[in-house]
Design a protein around this motif. Structure first.
Motif, mmCIF file in Angstrom:
data_model
loop_
_atom_site.group_PDB
_atom_site.id
_atom_site.type_symbol
_atom_site.label_atom_id
_atom_site.label_comp_id
_atom_site.label_asym_id
_atom_site.label_seq_id
_atom_site.Cartn_x
_atom_site.Cartn_y
_atom_site.Cartn_z
ATOM 1 N N ASN A 132 -2.184 -0.475 -0.558
ATOM 2 C CA ASN A 132 -2.068 -0.004 -1.881
ATOM 3 C C ASN A 132 -3.239 0.253 -2.310
ATOM 4 O O ASN A 132 -4.204 -0.277 -2.457
ATOM 5 C CB ASN A 132 -1.122 -1.185 -2.718
ATOM 6 C CG ASN A 132 -1.157 -0.708 -4.165
ATOM 7 O OD1 ASN A 132 -2.269 -0.403 -5.020
ATOM 8 N ND2 ASN A 132 0.153 -0.734 -4.394
ATOM 9 N N LEU A 167 -0.497 -4.998 1.383
ATOM 10 C CA LEU A 167 -1.047 -5.215 0.211
ATOM 11 C C LEU A 167 -2.221 -4.250 0.168
ATOM 12 O O LEU A 167 -2.575 -3.546 -0.680
ATOM 13 C CB LEU A 167 -1.297 -6.651 -0.128
ATOM 14 C CG LEU A 167 0.037 -7.416 -0.677
ATOM 15 C CD1 LEU A 167 -0.546 -8.689 -0.907
ATOM 16 C CD2 LEU A 167 0.312 -6.802 -2.092
ATOM 17 N N ILE A 170 -5.077 -1.952 -4.892
ATOM 18 C CA ILE A 170 -5.620 -3.166 -3.990
ATOM 19 C C ILE A 170 -6.694 -3.085 -3.291
ATOM 20 O O ILE A 170 -7.707 -3.639 -2.989
ATOM 21 C CB ILE A 170 -4.313 -3.588 -3.078
ATOM 22 C CG1 ILE A 170 -2.948 -4.229 -3.916
ATOM 23 C CG2 ILE A 170 -4.761 -4.951 -2.357
ATOM 24 C CD1 ILE A 170 -3.315 -5.225 -5.074
#
Length: 394
Positions: free
Chosen positions: A325, A322, A328
Motif C-alpha cells: 500500500n 500491507l 503504508i
C-alpha cells in the motif's frame, strides 16, 4: 524425491549459517542486525535490501527479541515454518548451552572483566559501524528521512525510557505516512516471498493472546512449578519492547521475589549472558537452570521465545500485502529512517560507552573496522582477532 532433498539441503544450509552466527554474533540485538545484514543480505543475498529493512521495521513494531524475530523471519522466507525454527535453533543453541552449563557448573567464574570479553565488545563497535554505513545510505537517502533519523537519535539518547523506542517508531510511521511518497520504483519491485497463509497467521496471533490470558489461570489452578515458570517467562517475552536489556527488570520481578533465585545469582547470570554470543533473551536459560536444572533451562527458553514465534508467524502473512500500500510504504520509509537513528544511538550507548575506554581500544576498533570493511574478512575472523587482541591490550 528431489524436492525433499532440496528442502533438506536448504534447511541444513540454513542451520549451519545460523549456527555460525550463533557462535560469532556478540554485542547485543543492534549488533546482531549488523551480523545478519552482512551474512544473509550482503554475502548470500537471501533477501534484497528493501525486504530486509521492512522485516526489521516489522520486528521493531512487535514485542519480543527483535533480532531473533528478524532471524526467524529470514528463515521463514527461506524455507517456511521449518526454516524459521531451524534459523532460531542455530542462532540460539550456542548461548543456551553455555548459559545452562554456567548455571550448573561455573557459578564461581567472573567473566565480565575478562580481556577477551572486552575484545569482543570492541568487535561489536566495528560490526555496528559497518551496519550504520550500509543501512543509512539505503534507509535515509534524502533530507526528510535524515531529519527523522536525527530526531530518533536525539530522543533515544535524551529520553532512555522503556517505551521511548515504541513512541519513536509510531511517531516516525505517522511522519512517513504524511510526508513520504515513496516514489522510488525499485522499492515497489521488492518481493517478500512468505510461504505462510493468512489463516495460519490468524491462528498464531489467536494462540499468542490465548496463552497470555490462560496461562495465569492455569498457574492458579495448579501447583505445578513448571506451569508457573512457563507463565512467568512467557509473559516476560510477550510484554517487552526495545530489546533484550528491557526484559531484565521483568525477569527480576518474576524470579527474585518468588524465591526462585537470589539477587547475586541473578546478577552473575546477567554478566555471563553479556559475555556469550547470541540473543540476550537466552538469559532465561540460565535462570531456568538455576531454578530447576537443565530441564528448567529448556522450559524457560521455550517459554520466553514462544511469543516471538507466534507474533512473527502471525504477522508475516499480512505484512507483504500491507507494505504494498503506498501510504503504508510511506510509513515504512519513516520507520526505517528512525531505525537508523536508533542504531546510531545504540552505537553510542551501550556499545561505544562500554567498549571504548582508552586510546588503544579506539585504535583496535579502527583496525577491526578496516579488516571488516576494506579487507572484507569474514566476521568469524574478526571475532577471533577481537578476542585475541582483547587479551593482549587488556
Amino acid at each position: 524425491m528431489k524436492n525433499n532433498e532440496k528442502s533438506f539441503s536448504r534447511l541444513l544450509e540454513l542451520f549451519l549459517v545460523s549456527l555460525k552466527l550463533g557462535f560469532t554474533s556478540f554485542g547485543g540485538p543492534i549488533a546482531h542486525l549488523g551480523y545478519f545484514h552482512n551474512e544473509y543480505i550482503r554475502r548470500r543475498k537471501w533477501l534484497d535490501e528493501k525486504s530486509y529493512a521492512d522485516l526489521v521495521a516489522l520486528c521493531q513494531f512487535l514485542p519480543g527479541p527483535a533480532s531473533s524475530q528478524v532471524g526467524i523471519g529470514i528463515g521463514v522466507m527461506r524455507a517456511g515454518v521449518l526454516g524459521g525454527i531451524t534459523a532460531f535453533i542455530g542462532f540460539t543453541l550456542p548461548s543456551v548451552i553455555v548459559l545452562i552449563l554456567f548455571a550448573l557448573l561455573l557459578k564461581g567464574w567472573e567473566l565480565g572483566d575478562a580481556g577477551w570479553v572486552h575484545g569482543l565488545k570492541i568487535v561489536a563497535v566495528a560490526v555496528v559501524a559497518q551496519a550504520i554505513m550500509g543501512m543509512s545510505a539505503k534507509l535515509a537517502p534524502d533530507l526528510t528521512r535524515k531529519a527523522i533519523a536525527l530526531i530518533a537519535l536525539v530522543i533515544t539518547l535524551l529520553l532512555p525510557a522503556s517505551f521511548t523506542q515504541v513512541g519513536i517508531i509510531l511517531f516516525s510511521a505517522l511522519i512517513g505516512y504524511m510526508l513520504l511518497k515513496n516514489n522510488d520504483p525499485s522499492e515497489r519491485d521488492s518481493i517478500m516471498r512468505i510461504p505462510l497463509t493468512r489463516k495460519f497467521g490468524a491462528i498464531c496471533l489467536s494462540l499468542f493472546l490465548a496463552l497470555l490470558l490462560l496461562l495465569p489461570l492455569a498457574r492458579e489452578a495448579t501447583d505445578s512449578k513448571a506451569v508457573a515458570m512457563f507463565d512467568s517467562f512467557y509473559r516476560s517475552g510477550s510484554l517487552v519492547f526495545g530489546g533484550g536489556h528491557v526484559v531484565l527488570p521483568l525477569l527480576e520481578r518474576e524470579v527474585v521475589p518468588n524465591g526462585w533465585a537470589e539477587k547475586s545469582n541473578f546478577l552473575a547470570g546477567y554478566g555471563a549472558a553479556q559475555a556469550v554470543p547470541g540473543p540476550l533473551f537466552t538469559f532465561a536459560a540460565y535462570l531456568g537452570a538455576v531454578i530447576s536444572g537443565w530441564k528448567g533451562g529448556l522450559i524457560a527458553t521455550a517459554a520466553i521465545f514462544l511469543p516471538a514465534f507466534l507474533l512473527i508467524f502471525g504477522a508475516l502473512p499480512f505484512w507483504d500485502a500491507l507494505r504494498k500500500n503506498p501510504k503504508i510504504r510511506g510509513s515504512l520509509a519513516g520507520v526505517n529512517a528512525a531505525v537508523v537513528g536508533i542504531l546510531i544511538a545504540a552505537f553510542y550507548t551501550p556499545i561505544w560507552t562500554s567498549s571504548i575506554q582508552k586510546p588503544s581500544d579506539f585504535a583496535f576498533a579502527a583496525v577491526l573496522f578496516s579488516l571488516l570493511v576494506f579487507w572484507k574478512l569474514p566476521p568469524w575472523v574478526i571475532v577471533f582477532v577481537g578476542a585475541v587482541g582483547g587479551l593482549l591490550i587488556g
